[in-house]
Design an enzyme around this catalytic site. Structure first.
Site, PDB file in Angstrom:
ATOM      1  N   GLY A  91       0.810  -1.218   0.000  1.00  0.00           N
ATOM      2  CA  GLY A  91       0.000   0.000   0.000  1.00  0.00           C
ATOM      3  C   GLY A  91       0.840   1.262   0.000  1.00  0.00           C
ATOM      4  N   CYS A  92       1.881   1.266   0.798  1.00  0.00           N
ATOM      5  CA  CYS A  92       2.738   2.452   0.881  1.00  0.00           C
ATOM      6  C   CYS A  92       3.514   2.656  -0.414  1.00  0.00           C
ATOM      7  CB  CYS A  92       3.676   2.343   2.074  1.00  0.00           C
ATOM      8  SG  CYS A  92       2.775   2.347   3.647  1.00  0.00           S
ATOM      9  N   THR A  93       3.905   1.560  -1.056  1.00  0.00           N
ATOM     10  CA  THR A  93       4.581   1.670  -2.347  1.00  0.00           C
ATOM     11  C   THR A  93       3.634   2.266  -3.379  1.00  0.00           C
ATOM     12  OG1 THR A  93       6.083  -0.155  -1.870  1.00  0.00           O
ATOM     13  CG2 THR A  93       5.718   0.366  -4.200  1.00  0.00           C
ATOM     14  N   ALA A 125       3.267   6.013  -2.547  1.00  0.00           N
ATOM     15  CA  ALA A 125       4.499   6.745  -2.829  1.00  0.00           C
ATOM     16  C   ALA A 125       4.726   6.880  -4.334  1.00  0.00           C
ATOM     17  CB  ALA A 125       5.690   6.041  -2.176  1.00  0.00           C
TER      18      ALA A 125
END
Length: 157
Positions: free
Chosen positions: A48-50, A53
């Site tokens: 999710g963070c990838t 970002a």
């Protein structure tokens, strides 16, 4: 249950000084007179963070053209942030807040519902800070997918 700061439009943005993925010191005060998009994410190199970002990466040019500086903040080490930036071509500053002090100052850490369980952790949040250092928009508990597109629509970028 811990009390969590709630920042709203018009509030002064809490100042901070953190290290970026290159070990350089970054302070909010350096951006005085400029507009900043400050986003908090739970952990570098997770799916999710990838996604989030990389969505910011893919929108960097339109944000910059509209006068915004993008800054990402997580509790990850400088070294992990360097690997994240290198792996995914993230050219905007990623800031290391290992003790979560800045997360707490922005209300981006606290109790949250994680798959039906109440846990304490990072609350995915984005703050748009105006040229005067005040919160223009506070978006808390956002989803990784689609968040940047909604932010671009909100900011008309």
């Amino acid at each position: 249950m811990t009390d969590r700061v709630v920042l709203e439009p018009g509030h002064e943005a809490p100042d901070f000084t953190l290290l970026d993925q290159d070990g350089n010191t970054r302070a909010l005060a350096q951006y005085q007179g400029k507009r900043v998009i400050l986003f908090f994410y739970p952990e570098a190199m997770t799916p999710g963070c990838t996604k989030e970002a990389c969505d910011f990466r893919d929108s960097t040019l339109p944000f910059e053209a509209a006068g915004y500086h993008v800054l990402g903040v997580s509790r990850d080490s400088v070294e992990k942030l360097r690997r994240f930036a290198d792996r995914d071509g993230l050219e905007y500053p990623l800031l290391s807040d290992p003790d979560a002090a800045v997360h707490h100052a922005y209300g981006a850490f606290g109790e949250k519902n994680n798959y039906g369980r109440i846990v304490e952790g990072v609350i995915r949040s984005t703050f748009v800070i105006d040229e005067a250092g005040r919160i223009a928009h506070a978006l808390t508990n956002v989803k990784a997918t689609g968040h940047v597109a909604r932010l671009r629509k909100l900011l008309e970028v």
